[in-house]
Design an enzyme around this catalytic site. Structure first.
Site, PDB file in Angstrom:
ATOM      1  N   ARG A  69       0.835  -1.201   0.000  1.00 32.32           N
ATOM      2  CA  ARG A  69       0.000   0.000   0.000  1.00 32.32           C
ATOM      3  C   ARG A  69       0.871   1.252   0.000  1.00 32.32           C
ATOM      4  O   ARG A  69       0.509   2.271  -0.571  1.00 32.32           O
ATOM      5  CB  ARG A  69      -0.905   0.005   1.229  1.00 32.32           C
ATOM      6  CG  ARG A  69      -1.988  -1.038   1.183  1.00 32.32           C
ATOM      7  CD  ARG A  69      -2.935  -0.877   2.344  1.00 32.32           C
ATOM      8  NE  ARG A  69      -3.929  -1.933   2.370  1.00 32.32           N
ATOM      9  CZ  ARG A  69      -3.791  -3.058   3.054  1.00 32.32           C
ATOM     10  NH1 ARG A  69      -2.700  -3.283   3.757  1.00 32.32           N
ATOM     11  NH2 ARG A  69      -4.747  -3.955   3.049  1.00 32.32           N
ATOM     12  N   ARG A 110     -12.145  -8.429   9.325  1.00 31.04           N
ATOM     13  CA  ARG A 110     -11.494  -9.672   8.872  1.00 31.04           C
ATOM     14  C   ARG A 110     -11.081 -10.512  10.081  1.00 31.04           C
ATOM     15  O   ARG A 110     -11.253 -11.733  10.112  1.00 31.04           O
ATOM     16  CB  ARG A 110     -10.259  -9.328   8.032  1.00 31.04           C
ATOM     17  CG  ARG A 110     -10.629  -8.772   6.673  1.00 31.04           C
ATOM     18  CD  ARG A 110      -9.424  -8.240   5.922  1.00 31.04           C
ATOM     19  NE  ARG A 110      -9.780  -7.892   4.549  1.00 31.04           N
ATOM     20  CZ  ARG A 110      -9.140  -7.009   3.797  1.00 31.04           C
ATOM     21  NH1 ARG A 110      -8.089  -6.373   4.286  1.00 31.04           N
ATOM     22  NH2 ARG A 110      -9.532  -6.764   2.573  1.00 31.04           N
ATOM     23  N   HIS A 160      -3.288   0.752   8.679  1.00 34.65           N
ATOM     24  CA  HIS A 160      -4.027  -0.180   7.827  1.00 34.65           C
ATOM     25  C   HIS A 160      -2.991  -0.689   6.834  1.00 34.65           C
ATOM     26  O   HIS A 160      -2.779  -0.101   5.785  1.00 34.65           O
ATOM     27  CB  HIS A 160      -5.177   0.542   7.113  1.00 34.65           C
ATOM     28  CG  HIS A 160      -5.786  -0.264   5.992  1.00 34.65           C
ATOM     29  ND1 HIS A 160      -6.398  -1.472   6.189  1.00 34.65           N
ATOM     30  CD2 HIS A 160      -5.852  -0.027   4.662  1.00 34.65           C
ATOM     31  CE1 HIS A 160      -6.825  -1.942   5.018  1.00 34.65           C
ATOM     32  NE2 HIS A 160      -6.501  -1.087   4.080  1.00 34.65           N
TER      33      HIS A 160
HETATM   34  P1  NAD Z   1     -10.374   1.642  -9.141  1.00 28.73           P
HETATM   35  O1  NAD Z   1      -9.189   1.814 -10.024  1.00 28.73           O
HETATM   36  O2  NAD Z   1     -11.414   0.640  -9.487  1.00 28.73           O
HETATM   37  O3  NAD Z   1     -11.125   3.059  -9.004  1.00 28.73           O
HETATM   38  C1  NAD Z   1     -10.468   4.251  -8.763  1.00 28.73           C
HETATM   39  C2  NAD Z   1     -11.314   5.349  -9.373  1.00 28.73           C
HETATM   40  O4  NAD Z   1     -10.710   6.613  -9.038  1.00 28.73           O
HETATM   41  C3  NAD Z   1     -11.403   5.270 -10.900  1.00 28.73           C
HETATM   42  O5  NAD Z   1     -12.764   5.258 -11.301  1.00 28.73           O
HETATM   43  C4  NAD Z   1     -10.681   6.528 -11.375  1.00 28.73           C
HETATM   44  O6  NAD Z   1     -11.227   7.091 -12.551  1.00 28.73           O
HETATM   45  C5  NAD Z   1     -10.886   7.452 -10.163  1.00 28.73           C
HETATM   46  N1  NAD Z   1      -9.932   8.551 -10.124  1.00 28.73           N
HETATM   47  C6  NAD Z   1      -8.587   8.513 -10.373  1.00 28.73           C
HETATM   48  N2  NAD Z   1      -8.076   9.746 -10.269  1.00 28.73           N
HETATM   49  C7  NAD Z   1      -9.105  10.581  -9.935  1.00 28.73           C
HETATM   50  C8  NAD Z   1      -9.186  11.966  -9.698  1.00 28.73           C
HETATM   51  N3  NAD Z   1      -8.109  12.751  -9.765  1.00 28.73           N
HETATM   52  N4  NAD Z   1     -10.397  12.477  -9.396  1.00 28.73           N
HETATM   53  C9  NAD Z   1     -11.499  11.697  -9.329  1.00 28.73           C
HETATM   54  N5  NAD Z   1     -11.470  10.373  -9.559  1.00 28.73           N
HETATM   55  C10 NAD Z   1     -10.289   9.823  -9.846  1.00 28.73           C
HETATM   56  O7  NAD Z   1      -9.803   1.386  -7.673  1.00 28.73           O
HETATM   57  P2  NAD Z   1     -10.589   0.737  -6.440  1.00 28.73           P
HETATM   58  O8  NAD Z   1     -10.377  -0.729  -6.436  1.00 28.73           O
HETATM   59  O9  NAD Z   1     -11.963   1.295  -6.412  1.00 28.73           O
HETATM   60  O10 NAD Z   1      -9.743   1.327  -5.222  1.00 28.73           O
HETATM   61  C11 NAD Z   1      -9.812   2.713  -4.895  1.00 28.73           C
HETATM   62  C12 NAD Z   1      -8.874   3.026  -3.743  1.00 28.73           C
HETATM   63  O11 NAD Z   1      -9.369   2.388  -2.555  1.00 28.73           O
HETATM   64  C13 NAD Z   1      -7.450   2.491  -3.938  1.00 28.73           C
HETATM   65  O12 NAD Z   1      -6.528   3.447  -3.451  1.00 28.73           O
HETATM   66  C14 NAD Z   1      -7.421   1.244  -3.091  1.00 28.73           C
HETATM   67  O13 NAD Z   1      -6.117   0.884  -2.687  1.00 28.73           O
HETATM   68  C15 NAD Z   1      -8.284   1.695  -1.942  1.00 28.73           C
HETATM   69  N6  NAD Z   1      -8.834   0.631  -1.078  1.00 28.73           N
HETATM   70  C16 NAD Z   1      -8.835   0.892   0.246  1.00 28.73           C
HETATM   71  C17 NAD Z   1      -9.319  -0.047   1.140  1.00 28.73           C
HETATM   72  C18 NAD Z   1      -9.283   0.280   2.621  1.00 28.73           C
HETATM   73  O14 NAD Z   1      -9.577  -0.583   3.464  1.00 28.73           O
HETATM   74  N7  NAD Z   1      -8.933   1.498   2.989  1.00 28.73           N
HETATM   75  C19 NAD Z   1      -9.833  -1.264   0.669  1.00 28.73           C
HETATM   76  C20 NAD Z   1      -9.844  -1.496  -0.708  1.00 28.73           C
HETATM   77  C21 NAD Z   1      -9.326  -0.534  -1.576  1.00 28.73           C
END
Ligand code: NAD
Length: 315
Positions: free
Chosen positions: A92, A157, A181
Protein backbone atom coordinates in the site's frame (compact mmCIF):
# COMPACT_ATOMS: atom_id res chain seq x y z
CA UNK A 1 -44.15 12.71 9.45
CA UNK A 2 -41.52 12.38 6.69
CA UNK A 3 -39.00 9.60 7.09
CA UNK A 4 -36.05 11.97 6.74
CA UNK A 5 -36.05 15.46 8.30
CA UNK A 6 -34.09 16.71 5.28
CA UNK A 7 -32.43 14.96 2.39
CA UNK A 8 -29.29 13.19 3.56
CA UNK A 9 -26.64 13.12 0.89
CA UNK A 10 -23.52 11.04 0.53
CA UNK A 11 -21.05 12.11 -2.16
CA UNK A 12 -18.62 9.51 -3.50
CA UNK A 13 -15.48 10.72 -5.26
CA UNK A 14 -13.94 7.86 -7.20
CA UNK A 15 -16.54 5.48 -8.57
CA UNK A 16 -14.25 2.57 -9.33
CA UNK A 17 -14.69 -0.83 -7.71
CA UNK A 18 -14.67 0.45 -4.11
CA UNK A 19 -16.74 3.59 -4.71
CA UNK A 20 -19.37 1.81 -6.81
CA UNK A 21 -19.64 -1.17 -4.45
CA UNK A 22 -20.09 1.21 -1.53
CA UNK A 23 -22.79 3.10 -3.48
CA UNK A 24 -24.59 -0.19 -4.16
CA UNK A 25 -24.43 -1.32 -0.52
CA UNK A 26 -25.53 2.12 0.70
CA UNK A 27 -28.44 2.17 -1.72
CA UNK A 28 -29.68 -1.19 -0.43
CA UNK A 29 -29.74 0.03 3.20
CA UNK A 30 -32.22 2.83 2.39
CA UNK A 31 -30.25 4.99 4.83
CA UNK A 32 -29.80 8.07 2.65
CA UNK A 33 -31.97 9.98 0.21
CA UNK A 34 -29.25 11.10 -2.22
CA UNK A 35 -26.06 9.49 -3.52
CA UNK A 36 -23.94 11.60 -5.86
CA UNK A 37 -21.13 10.10 -7.91
CA UNK A 38 -18.02 12.01 -8.97
CA UNK A 39 -15.10 10.61 -10.96
CA UNK A 40 -12.33 12.01 -13.17
CA UNK A 41 -13.73 9.54 -15.69
CA UNK A 42 -17.22 11.06 -15.94
CA UNK A 43 -18.34 8.36 -18.31
CA UNK A 44 -17.66 5.76 -15.65
CA UNK A 45 -19.62 7.69 -13.00
CA UNK A 46 -22.50 8.07 -15.46
CA UNK A 47 -22.52 4.35 -16.22
CA UNK A 48 -22.57 3.48 -12.50
CA UNK A 49 -25.40 5.95 -11.88
CA UNK A 50 -27.45 4.43 -14.71
CA UNK A 51 -26.86 0.88 -13.49
CA UNK A 52 -27.75 1.78 -9.88
CA UNK A 53 -30.85 3.70 -11.00
CA UNK A 54 -32.16 0.60 -12.74
CA UNK A 55 -32.27 -1.06 -9.31
CA UNK A 56 -34.52 1.63 -7.81
CA UNK A 57 -37.77 -0.30 -8.26
CA UNK A 58 -36.37 -2.87 -5.80
CA UNK A 59 -35.22 -0.61 -2.94
CA UNK A 60 -36.45 2.30 -0.83
CA UNK A 61 -36.45 5.66 -2.61
CA UNK A 62 -33.06 7.23 -3.18
CA UNK A 63 -31.80 9.58 -5.90
CA UNK A 64 -28.52 8.61 -7.54
CA UNK A 65 -26.75 10.70 -10.17
CA UNK A 66 -23.32 11.52 -11.58
CA UNK A 67 -22.16 15.08 -11.15
CA UNK A 68 -19.25 17.40 -10.44
CA UNK A 69 -17.76 18.89 -7.26
CA UNK A 70 -20.32 21.71 -6.68
CA UNK A 71 -22.79 18.97 -5.62
CA UNK A 72 -20.58 18.30 -2.58
CA UNK A 73 -21.99 21.51 -1.08
CA UNK A 74 -25.07 19.67 0.20
CA UNK A 75 -23.26 16.47 1.23
CA UNK A 76 -23.33 15.17 4.81
CA UNK A 77 -20.52 12.73 4.16
CA UNK A 78 -17.99 12.82 1.32
CA UNK A 79 -16.27 9.50 0.74
CA UNK A 80 -13.02 9.65 -1.20
CA UNK A 81 -12.23 6.41 -3.00
CA UNK A 82 -10.38 7.99 -5.93
CA UNK A 83 -6.95 6.77 -6.79
CA UNK A 84 -4.85 4.06 -8.16
CA UNK A 85 -5.47 0.60 -6.70
CA UNK A 86 -2.86 -1.81 -5.35
CA UNK A 87 -1.38 -4.14 -7.96
CA UNK A 88 -0.25 -7.72 -7.26
CA UNK A 89 2.98 -7.64 -5.24
CA UNK A 90 2.71 -3.91 -4.59
CA UNK A 91 2.45 -2.69 -0.98
CA UNK A 92 0.00 0.00 0.00
CA UNK A 93 2.90 2.33 0.74
CA UNK A 94 4.16 1.99 -2.84
CA UNK A 95 1.00 3.74 -3.90
CA UNK A 96 1.60 6.78 -1.79
CA UNK A 97 3.23 9.21 -4.20
CA UNK A 98 0.63 8.73 -6.89
CA UNK A 99 -2.35 8.84 -4.58
CA UNK A 100 -1.21 11.90 -2.62
CA UNK A 101 -1.20 13.86 -5.89
CA UNK A 102 -4.70 12.62 -6.76
CA UNK A 103 -5.91 13.35 -3.23
CA UNK A 104 -4.58 16.90 -3.30
CA UNK A 105 -6.54 17.57 -6.48
CA UNK A 106 -9.73 15.99 -5.08
CA UNK A 107 -9.62 17.60 -1.63
CA UNK A 108 -8.91 21.03 -3.09
CA UNK A 109 -12.08 20.70 -5.18
CA UNK A 110 -14.17 19.28 -2.33
CA UNK A 111 -13.09 22.01 0.10
CA UNK A 112 -14.05 24.68 -2.46
CA UNK A 113 -17.70 23.66 -2.28
CA UNK A 114 -18.38 21.56 0.82
CA UNK A 115 -18.99 23.01 4.24
CA UNK A 116 -16.85 21.95 7.17
CA UNK A 117 -19.82 22.70 9.44
CA UNK A 118 -22.01 20.15 7.67
CA UNK A 119 -19.80 17.55 6.03
CA UNK A 120 -17.52 14.79 7.18
CA UNK A 121 -14.66 13.70 4.92
CA UNK A 122 -14.16 9.93 4.92
CA UNK A 123 -11.01 8.74 3.16
CA UNK A 124 -10.70 5.17 1.91
CA UNK A 125 -8.01 5.42 -0.82
CA UNK A 126 -4.69 3.85 0.14
CA UNK A 127 -2.42 4.25 1.95
CA UNK A 128 -5.41 5.36 3.96
CA UNK A 129 -3.66 6.67 7.10
CA UNK A 130 -1.30 8.86 5.11
CA UNK A 131 -4.03 10.09 2.79
CA UNK A 132 -6.35 10.89 5.70
CA UNK A 133 -3.55 12.93 7.28
CA UNK A 134 -2.92 14.65 3.93
CA UNK A 135 -6.66 15.34 3.50
CA UNK A 136 -6.72 16.95 6.94
CA UNK A 137 -3.77 19.17 5.96
CA UNK A 138 -5.02 19.99 2.44
CA UNK A 139 -8.59 20.74 3.56
CA UNK A 140 -7.80 22.80 6.65
CA UNK A 141 -10.87 21.19 8.28
CA UNK A 142 -10.93 20.18 11.96
CA UNK A 143 -9.26 16.79 12.40
CA UNK A 144 -12.37 15.19 13.94
CA UNK A 145 -14.21 15.80 10.64
CA UNK A 146 -11.54 14.14 8.48
CA UNK A 147 -11.58 10.39 9.05
CA UNK A 148 -9.81 7.43 7.46
CA UNK A 149 -11.60 4.08 7.17
CA UNK A 150 -8.47 2.77 8.90
CA UNK A 151 -8.59 -0.73 10.34
CA UNK A 152 -12.38 -1.05 10.38
CA UNK A 153 -11.92 -3.54 7.53
CA UNK A 154 -8.98 -5.35 9.17
CA UNK A 155 -10.96 -5.58 12.43
CA UNK A 156 -13.85 -7.14 10.47
CA UNK A 157 -11.49 -9.67 8.87
CA UNK A 158 -10.05 -10.49 12.31
CA UNK A 159 -13.52 -10.94 13.85
CA UNK A 160 -14.65 -13.12 10.97
CA UNK A 161 -11.66 -15.46 11.35
CA UNK A 162 -11.92 -15.56 15.14
CA UNK A 163 -15.68 -16.18 14.92
CA UNK A 164 -15.07 -19.02 12.52
CA UNK A 165 -12.39 -20.53 14.77
CA UNK A 166 -14.37 -20.26 18.04
CA UNK A 167 -17.67 -20.99 16.26
CA UNK A 168 -19.50 -17.83 17.26
CA UNK A 169 -21.16 -15.00 15.34
CA UNK A 170 -18.39 -12.51 14.36
CA UNK A 171 -20.59 -9.74 15.82
CA UNK A 172 -20.09 -11.35 19.24
CA UNK A 173 -16.30 -11.22 18.91
CA UNK A 174 -14.83 -8.10 20.51
CA UNK A 175 -11.34 -7.75 19.14
CA UNK A 176 -9.54 -4.92 17.36
CA UNK A 177 -6.74 -4.40 14.92
CA UNK A 178 -5.04 -1.04 15.54
CA UNK A 179 -2.25 1.05 14.03
CA UNK A 180 -1.55 1.28 10.31
CA UNK A 181 -4.03 -0.18 7.83
CA UNK A 182 -1.22 -2.24 6.39
CA UNK A 183 1.76 -4.42 7.10
CA UNK A 184 2.63 -2.96 10.53
CA UNK A 185 -0.89 -3.27 11.99
CA UNK A 186 -1.25 -4.61 15.53
CA UNK A 187 -3.72 -7.18 16.95
CA UNK A 188 -5.08 -6.30 20.38
CA UNK A 189 -4.93 -9.74 21.95
CA UNK A 190 -4.92 -8.42 25.53
CA UNK A 191 -8.51 -7.15 25.33
CA UNK A 192 -9.91 -9.63 22.77
CA UNK A 193 -12.96 -11.43 24.14
CA UNK A 194 -16.14 -13.28 23.31
CA UNK A 195 -19.10 -12.38 25.50
CA UNK A 196 -16.74 -10.83 28.03
CA UNK A 197 -14.61 -13.99 28.29
CA UNK A 198 -10.93 -13.55 27.27
CA UNK A 199 -10.02 -15.72 24.27
CA UNK A 200 -7.33 -17.50 26.31
CA UNK A 201 -10.06 -18.92 28.59
CA UNK A 202 -11.57 -20.94 25.74
CA UNK A 203 -10.56 -24.57 25.57
CA UNK A 204 -9.80 -24.34 21.86
CA UNK A 205 -7.44 -21.36 22.30
CA UNK A 206 -4.06 -22.09 20.76
CA UNK A 207 -1.13 -19.68 20.34
CA UNK A 208 -0.09 -20.93 16.89
CA UNK A 209 -3.69 -20.83 15.64
CA UNK A 210 -4.08 -17.23 16.89
CA UNK A 211 -0.82 -16.22 15.17
CA UNK A 212 -2.08 -17.76 11.95
CA UNK A 213 -5.40 -15.89 12.26
CA UNK A 214 -3.57 -12.59 12.64
CA UNK A 215 -1.27 -13.36 9.69
CA UNK A 216 -4.32 -14.14 7.53
CA UNK A 217 -5.97 -10.90 8.68
CA UNK A 218 -2.92 -8.78 7.93
CA UNK A 219 -2.25 -10.41 4.55
CA UNK A 220 -5.90 -10.72 3.43
CA UNK A 221 -5.70 -7.90 0.88
CA UNK A 222 -2.66 -9.50 -0.79
CA UNK A 223 -4.46 -12.86 -1.01
CA UNK A 224 -7.64 -11.34 -2.46
CA UNK A 225 -5.77 -9.12 -4.92
CA UNK A 226 -3.75 -12.13 -6.04
CA UNK A 227 -6.95 -14.11 -6.56
CA UNK A 228 -9.28 -11.55 -8.15
CA UNK A 229 -7.41 -8.28 -8.64
CA UNK A 230 -9.04 -6.04 -6.03
CA UNK A 231 -11.00 -5.95 -2.76
CA UNK A 232 -14.31 -4.13 -2.60
CA UNK A 233 -17.26 -5.96 -0.99
CA UNK A 234 -16.16 -5.92 2.65
CA UNK A 235 -14.77 -2.38 2.43
CA UNK A 236 -18.07 -1.29 0.86
CA UNK A 237 -19.93 -2.62 3.89
CA UNK A 238 -17.35 -1.20 6.31
CA UNK A 239 -17.96 2.23 4.77
CA UNK A 240 -21.72 1.79 5.17
CA UNK A 241 -21.16 1.05 8.86
CA UNK A 242 -19.02 4.17 9.37
CA UNK A 243 -21.48 6.37 7.46
CA UNK A 244 -24.36 4.97 9.51
CA UNK A 245 -22.55 5.87 12.75
CA UNK A 246 -22.05 9.41 11.44
CA UNK A 247 -25.50 10.10 9.96
CA UNK A 248 -27.41 8.60 12.88
CA UNK A 249 -25.06 10.06 15.48
CA UNK A 250 -24.62 6.60 16.95
CA UNK A 251 -21.49 7.21 19.03
CA UNK A 252 -20.26 3.83 17.79
CA UNK A 253 -16.84 2.49 18.69
CA UNK A 254 -15.02 1.89 15.41
CA UNK A 255 -11.32 1.50 14.67
CA UNK A 256 -11.15 4.43 12.26
CA UNK A 257 -7.97 6.29 11.40
CA UNK A 258 -7.76 9.59 13.24
CA UNK A 259 -5.25 12.24 14.30
CA UNK A 260 -3.20 11.30 17.35
CA UNK A 261 -3.10 14.16 19.86
CA UNK A 262 -0.94 12.69 22.58
CA UNK A 263 -2.80 9.34 22.67
CA UNK A 264 -0.35 6.66 23.86
CA UNK A 265 2.41 9.28 23.50
CA UNK A 266 1.72 9.77 19.76
CA UNK A 267 1.21 13.05 17.94
CA UNK A 268 0.85 14.42 14.42
CA UNK A 269 0.10 11.12 12.71
CA UNK A 270 -3.15 9.44 11.65
CA UNK A 271 -3.65 5.83 12.67
CA UNK A 272 -6.41 3.56 13.91
CA UNK A 273 -7.55 3.07 17.47
CA UNK A 274 -11.04 2.29 18.74
CA UNK A 275 -12.76 5.69 18.68
CA UNK A 276 -16.29 6.99 19.27
CA UNK A 277 -17.83 8.09 15.95
CA UNK A 278 -20.94 10.25 15.61
CA UNK A 279 -22.42 13.17 13.66
CA UNK A 280 -19.46 15.42 14.48
CA UNK A 281 -16.99 12.78 13.30
CA UNK A 282 -14.48 11.32 15.74
CA UNK A 283 -15.66 12.35 19.21
CA UNK A 284 -12.87 10.74 21.19
CA UNK A 285 -10.27 8.00 21.10
CA UNK A 286 -10.75 5.33 23.76
CA UNK A 287 -8.05 4.95 26.36
CA UNK A 288 -7.51 1.19 26.26
CA UNK A 289 -5.38 -0.67 28.80
CA UNK A 290 -2.77 -1.76 26.23
CA UNK A 291 0.04 -4.09 27.25
CA UNK A 292 3.65 -3.05 26.58
CA UNK A 293 3.96 -5.18 23.44
CA UNK A 294 0.88 -3.50 21.92
CA UNK A 295 2.15 0.01 22.70
CA UNK A 296 5.49 -0.89 21.09
CA UNK A 297 3.64 -2.19 18.01
CA UNK A 298 1.57 0.97 17.80
CA UNK A 299 4.68 3.15 17.96
CA UNK A 300 6.34 1.00 15.29
CA UNK A 301 3.30 1.53 13.07
CA UNK A 302 3.42 5.29 13.65
CA UNK A 303 7.13 5.25 12.79
CA UNK A 304 6.51 3.47 9.48
CA UNK A 305 3.82 6.00 8.54
CA UNK A 306 5.85 9.05 9.56
CA UNK A 307 8.86 7.83 7.62
CA UNK A 308 6.80 7.52 4.43
CA UNK A 309 5.10 10.86 5.03
CA UNK A 310 8.51 12.47 5.39
CA UNK A 311 9.69 10.80 2.15
CA UNK A 312 6.81 12.34 0.21
CA UNK A 313 7.09 15.68 2.00
CA UNK A 314 3.75 15.71 3.83
CA UNK A 315 5.41 16.30 7.22
P1 NAD B 1 -10.37 1.64 -9.14
O1 NAD B 1 -9.19 1.81 -10.02
O2 NAD B 1 -11.41 0.64 -9.49
O3 NAD B 1 -11.12 3.06 -9.00
C1 NAD B 1 -10.47 4.25 -8.76
C2 NAD B 1 -11.31 5.35 -9.37
O4 NAD B 1 -10.71 6.61 -9.04
C3 NAD B 1 -11.40 5.27 -10.90
O5 NAD B 1 -12.76 5.26 -11.30
C4 NAD B 1 -10.68 6.53 -11.37
O6 NAD B 1 -11.23 7.09 -12.55
C5 NAD B 1 -10.89 7.45 -10.16
N1 NAD B 1 -9.93 8.55 -10.12
C6 NAD B 1 -8.59 8.51 -10.37
N2 NAD B 1 -8.08 9.75 -10.27
C7 NAD B 1 -9.11 10.58 -9.94
C8 NAD B 1 -9.19 11.97 -9.70
N3 NAD B 1 -8.11 12.75 -9.76
N4 NAD B 1 -10.40 12.48 -9.40
C9 NAD B 1 -11.50 11.70 -9.33
N5 NAD B 1 -11.47 10.37 -9.56
C10 NAD B 1 -10.29 9.82 -9.85
O7 NAD B 1 -9.80 1.39 -7.67
P2 NAD B 1 -10.59 0.74 -6.44
O8 NAD B 1 -10.38 -0.73 -6.44
O9 NAD B 1 -11.96 1.29 -6.41
O10 NAD B 1 -9.74 1.33 -5.22
C11 NAD B 1 -9.81 2.71 -4.89
C12 NAD B 1 -8.87 3.03 -3.74
O11 NAD B 1 -9.37 2.39 -2.56
C13 NAD B 1 -7.45 2.49 -3.94
O12 NAD B 1 -6.53 3.45 -3.45
C14 NAD B 1 -7.42 1.24 -3.09
O13 NAD B 1 -6.12 0.88 -2.69
C15 NAD B 1 -8.28 1.70 -1.94
N6 NAD B 1 -8.83 0.63 -1.08
C16 NAD B 1 -8.83 0.89 0.25
C17 NAD B 1 -9.32 -0.05 1.14
C18 NAD B 1 -9.28 0.28 2.62
O14 NAD B 1 -9.58 -0.58 3.46
N7 NAD B 1 -8.93 1.50 2.99
C19 NAD B 1 -9.83 -1.26 0.67
C20 NAD B 1 -9.84 -1.50 -0.71
C21 NAD B 1 -9.33 -0.53 -1.58
Amino acid sequence: MPEYPRPSRVAIVGTGLVGATFAYALMITGMVSEIVLIDANRERARGEAMDLNHGLPFVRPVRVWDCDYPECAEADVIVIAAGAAQRPGQTRLDLVQRNVAILREVVTQVARYASQERSILLIVSNPVDILAYAAWKFSGWPAERVIGSGTVLDTARFRHLLGQYFQVDPRSVHAYIIGEHGDSEVPLWSSANIGGIPLTEFESWDRAAMDEIFAQTRDAAYAIIQAKGATYYAIGLALVRIVEAILHDQHSVLSVSTLMRGDYGLRDVYLSLPAVVGRRGVERVLDLPLIQEEVVGLHRSAGVLRETMAQVGII
